[in-house]
Write a protein that holds these residues in place. Structure first.
Motif, PDB file in Angstrom:
ATOM      1  N   SER A 195       0.618  -1.296  -0.343  1.00 63.19           N
ATOM      2  CA  SER A 195      -0.168   0.136   0.107  1.00 63.19           C
ATOM      3  C   SER A 195       1.045   1.101   0.023  1.00 63.19           C
ATOM      4  O   SER A 195       0.794   2.357   0.919  1.00 63.19           O
ATOM      5  CB  SER A 195      -0.727   0.195   1.278  1.00 63.19           C
ATOM      6  N   TRP A 204      -3.529   2.799 -10.557  1.00 61.82           N
ATOM      7  CA  TRP A 204      -3.436   4.012 -10.546  1.00 61.82           C
ATOM      8  C   TRP A 204      -2.654   4.709  -9.958  1.00 61.82           C
ATOM      9  O   TRP A 204      -2.472   6.376 -10.797  1.00 61.82           O
ATOM     10  CB  TRP A 204      -4.117   4.320  -8.739  1.00 61.82           C
ATOM     11  N   ASN A 245       0.831  -0.226 -11.518  1.00 59.22           N
ATOM     12  CA  ASN A 245      -0.547  -0.119 -10.689  1.00 59.22           C
ATOM     13  C   ASN A 245      -1.396   0.803 -11.487  1.00 59.22           C
ATOM     14  O   ASN A 245      -1.446   1.248 -12.431  1.00 59.22           O
ATOM     15  CB  ASN A 245      -0.261  -0.289  -9.373  1.00 59.22           C
ATOM     16  N   SER A 281      -0.079   1.564  -4.230  1.00 62.90           N
ATOM     17  CA  SER A 281      -0.810   2.352  -4.904  1.00 62.90           C
ATOM     18  C   SER A 281      -0.362   3.972  -4.773  1.00 62.90           C
ATOM     19  O   SER A 281      -1.108   4.787  -4.933  1.00 62.90           O
ATOM     20  CB  SER A 281      -2.094   2.601  -3.546  1.00 62.90           C
TER      21      SER A 281
END
Length: 753
Positions: A83, A132, A130, A107
């Motif tokens: 994360s 995003w 990823n 992220s």
């Protein structure tokens, strides 16, 4: 969690933090698939010799700036699928030896304003991106000059600043997942001279106008282009072919798991310019939704002659048009495995003039079932050397077949052949007939050098005379149980005999014979998994030269006989001891005790038949039967007493009689004396039955002391009897006649209470 090489596997342990106590000995630390949220400064401070750190699939959102400061020897760092909302160059500042960095699946939306990788001079592979990840800026890759692999997952990449990847001088393998054609085009423009193998994933070439943007690819120096999970249409295929043909150094084109919307009716005619360099073409799992309407590919005939290697695997091919086969003039390798080719369609595909230069042909996992027809269809291939037709369903094969005269390698494994015949070409040097139903092998193959007979039903080695030049033989997983001296002598010249996983008898004679007689370089004789044979040869793949025979191996029959005799003697001794000490009887009483303990605590009133069960020693029977019974049973009203001599059920086990009698009596009357506490039966009664009375209701037991008993005379096992005699009043039989009337009065009162 660490093994001898200091590889510590702490994956999937539910850890919330990096464990304490890491030392300088650790070289590999696997912390994947845990719940770690933060990497702190002190967590890895002592692991100075760490080479690989695997932290993928955690919940890491925070990394202290100096967390990796002591890991100067680290070569692999995997932080994928966490994360992390940003990537900091400070993290990697001291990772001077780092070669592989995986950051995909986090992220972060970009890589910052500068390069996070500027200090990683030895970096070889880099995985980024990823869902995003949306921006790549100039300077993000500064400091990297050479990469073996660069993987960018940019499925939502919308902004790419021109020149961002130009700082990388050479990339051997570039994997890029980009949906936007314009962004893809800008990236390719920066990679024209640096990428050797460009792999494009999850992109759709569906609009003709967009293809003009990709014209820049025609100037790329890439030698291999791969398209994975890519969408193509009838409108865009000609444009893409035109671009690829213009690439000056393209040697190999690969389509894997792609989709083609169309039937081959290309609106723009493909110009047959014939690339001067393209030689290898691979298609795997190409999905053509209307493949049954697909054309005969006449439009691409002019492009095919330069190809030397073509693979079309797992694509539902049921026919190769004859004209297409005839156009493949330079083809040396053809793989059509895992398709739908049948005997008739193969005859058409391999028509006269087809594949004139072909040397290797793979037709495994198709729908062929007639070996005679298959061989005849291929017999005109004058240069064919290697043929793989395994995993078809031939079954019975004929005695005569027509093959290419140059054929040297034939794979017929897993084809349901019950017997080999002279259909097999005599020119072979390598033959694989593994995983069939063969029970014997005796073909005359004078040039054969390698023979594979794994997973059949052979009970003896094939004869050596028909295969005089054999150097390698594999008969693994058959039903062999021994070698004769003649069989072994005939194969002495071989370099390798693999006979592991058979049913060999693990005997001294057999192992000694192999050990002393083997003249070849290597013999593998192993036993199947689960077979007990205490020998170095029992391990699959053991070499005969390493055999050291033990007493157990050389005298197995004698050792087994001695063990059996010893077991028999032990059993005999146990039976004798059990008989002497009544072990069976004790077991039965234990079972009776357990059953008694499980019964209800009180019998229903309708089942109560006696006022009292009398427990006494046989030595006191005269007083009990002649004095007490007469006094109580002739009283008014009379008492009903249960005596073992009179009231026990004949034929019923005595312990069951005792338990049932106690349960059918309101009271239990113990006549205590020196004889009572010395009586074995009285002990058993107390041990296995009377506990119910003492545990449940002390008033149900009446103690009559027939004579004084010394406290020390009561065995320790009678602990409850000791307790009740110390806490409850008991009746003593008086010797004076005037006191006996009072005794009988008190006893009757106790029985009626």
């Amino acid at each position: 969690s660490c093994d001898a090489s200091q590889l510590c596997n702490c994956s999937s342990m539910g850890l919330d933090f990096i464990p304490l106590g890491l030392t300088a000995k650790i070289t590999v630390l696997n912390l994947a698939h845990n719940r770690i949220k933060r990497i702190r400064s002190q967590d890895l401070q002592q692991a100075v010799n760490l080479r690989a750190l695997l932290l993928q699939s955690n919940e890491i959102s925070s990394i202290d700036e100096d967390s990796f400061q002591s890991l100067a020897k680290l070569e692999l760092l995997d932080l994928s699928n966490n994360s992390l909302a940003h990537v900091s160059p400070v993290w990697f500042g001291h990772l001077f030896s780092l070669q592989h960095l995986h950051l995909q699946g986090n992220s972060y939306r970009d890589l910052g304003q500068s390069s996070p990788f500027s200090s990683l001079r030895n970096l070889s592979s880099l995985h980024l991106g990823n869902p995003w990840f949306s921006v790549i800026r100039q300077g993000n890759f500064e400091g990297i000059e050479l990469l073996h692999e660069l993987w960018i997952d940019g499925s939502n990449l919308s902004q790419y600043e021109q020149g961002s990847l130009k700082s990388i001088k050479k990339i051997n393998h570039m994997v890029i997942n980009v949906r936007t054609i314009n962004v893809f085009s800008d990236i390719v423009r920066d990679l024209l001279h640096s990428v050797t193998w460009l792999e494009v994933r999850r992109i759709a070439f569906s609009i003709t106008a967009e293809m003009q943007v990709l014209r820049v690819m025609s100037s790329s120096f890439a030698k291999k282009i791969s398209f994975r999970q890519t969408l193509l249409t009838d409108a865009t295929v000609p444009e893409l072919v035109s671009i690829l043909e213009d690439m000056p150094k393209l040697v190999e084109l690969e389509l894997v798991d792609c989709r083609l919307l169309g039937t081959g009716q290309w609106k723009t005619q493909i110009q047959a310019k014939q690339s001067q360099t393209l030689r290898v073409f691979t298609i795997e799992k190409l999905s053509i939704e209307e493949f049954y309407l697909f054309t005969d590919l006449q439009a691409v005939e002019g492009l095919l002659s330069p190809f030397t290697r073509v693979t079309v695997r797992n694509t539902k091919v049921f026919l190769v048009p004859c004209r297409i086969s005839q156009c493949l003039l330079s083809l040396e390798y053809l793989d059509l495995s895992a398709n739908l080719l049948g005997d008739q369609s193969l005859e058409h595909s391999a028509c006269q003039g087809a594949w004139p230069s072909l040397q290797t042909l793979n037709l495994s996992q198709n729908s062929l079932n007639d070996l005679e027809m298959t061989s005849k269809s291929l017999s005109h291939l004058g240069n064919l050397i290697v043929l793989d037709i395994s995993q078809n369903n031939f079954g019975e094969i004929p005695d005569v077949c027509e093959w290419p005269k140059t054929l040297k390698y034939l794979n017929l494994s897993s084809t349901q052949i019950p017997k080999v015949t002279t259909c097999i070409p005599p020119t072979l040097e390598v033959l694989d007939v593994s995983a069939n139903n063969l029970k014997e092998f005796g073909l005359q193959l004078p040039f054969l050098k390698e023979l594979y007979l794994t997973r059949n039903h052979l009970k003896a080695l094939p004869g050596a005379t028909p295969v005089p030049n054999l150097v390698a033989l594999s008969v693994r997983r058959n039903k062999l149980n021994s070698f004769s001296k003649e069989e072994f002598e005939s194969f002495k010249r071989m370099e390798l005999l693999d006979a592991s996983d058979n049913n060999f008898i693990c005997s001294c004679e057999f192992l000694s014979f192999i050990h002393h007689e083997a003249g070849m370089a290597q013999v593998l004789v192993g036993w199947p998994d689960g077979y007990v044979c205490d020998s170095p040869l029992a391990v699959r793949g053991a070499q005969v030269g390493a055999v050291h025979l033990s007493v157990m191996e050389c005298h197995r029959s004698l050792v087994v006989s001695m063990i059996c005799l010893l077991v028999f003697l032990v059993i005999l001794v146990l039976v004798a001891v059990g008989y002497k000490y009544h072990v069976v009887w004790y077991v039965r009483m234990t079972w009776a005790w357990l059953r008694a303990k499980r019964k209800p605590k009180r019998a229903p009133p309708k089942d109560v038949c006696y006022d009292a069960f009398v427990s006494y020693s046989e030595n006191d029977s005269e007083w009990v039967e002649n004095t007490m019974v007469r006094e109580l049973e002739q009283a008014c009203p009379p008492f009903r007493l249960c005596l073992h001599k009179r009231d026990f059920v004949p034929g019923k086990w005595i312990v069951d009689n005792i338990i049932d009698s106690i349960e059918k009596s309101r009271k239990t009357l113990f006549v205590l004396s020196e004889h009572f506490v010395q009586s074995e039966w009285c002990k058993y009664e107390l041990d296995f039955s009377h506990f119910r009375l003492f545990d449940e209701n002390n008033d149900a037991a009446i103690l009559v002391l027939l004579e004084p008993i010394q406290s020390k005379a009561i065995p320790k096992r009678f602990c409850k009897l000791r307790k009740i005699m110390n806490t409850k009043t008991y009746l003593e039989w008086p010797l004076e006649e005037e006191q006996q009337e009072i005794f009988w009065f008190n006893l009757k009162i106790a029985l009626r209470s």
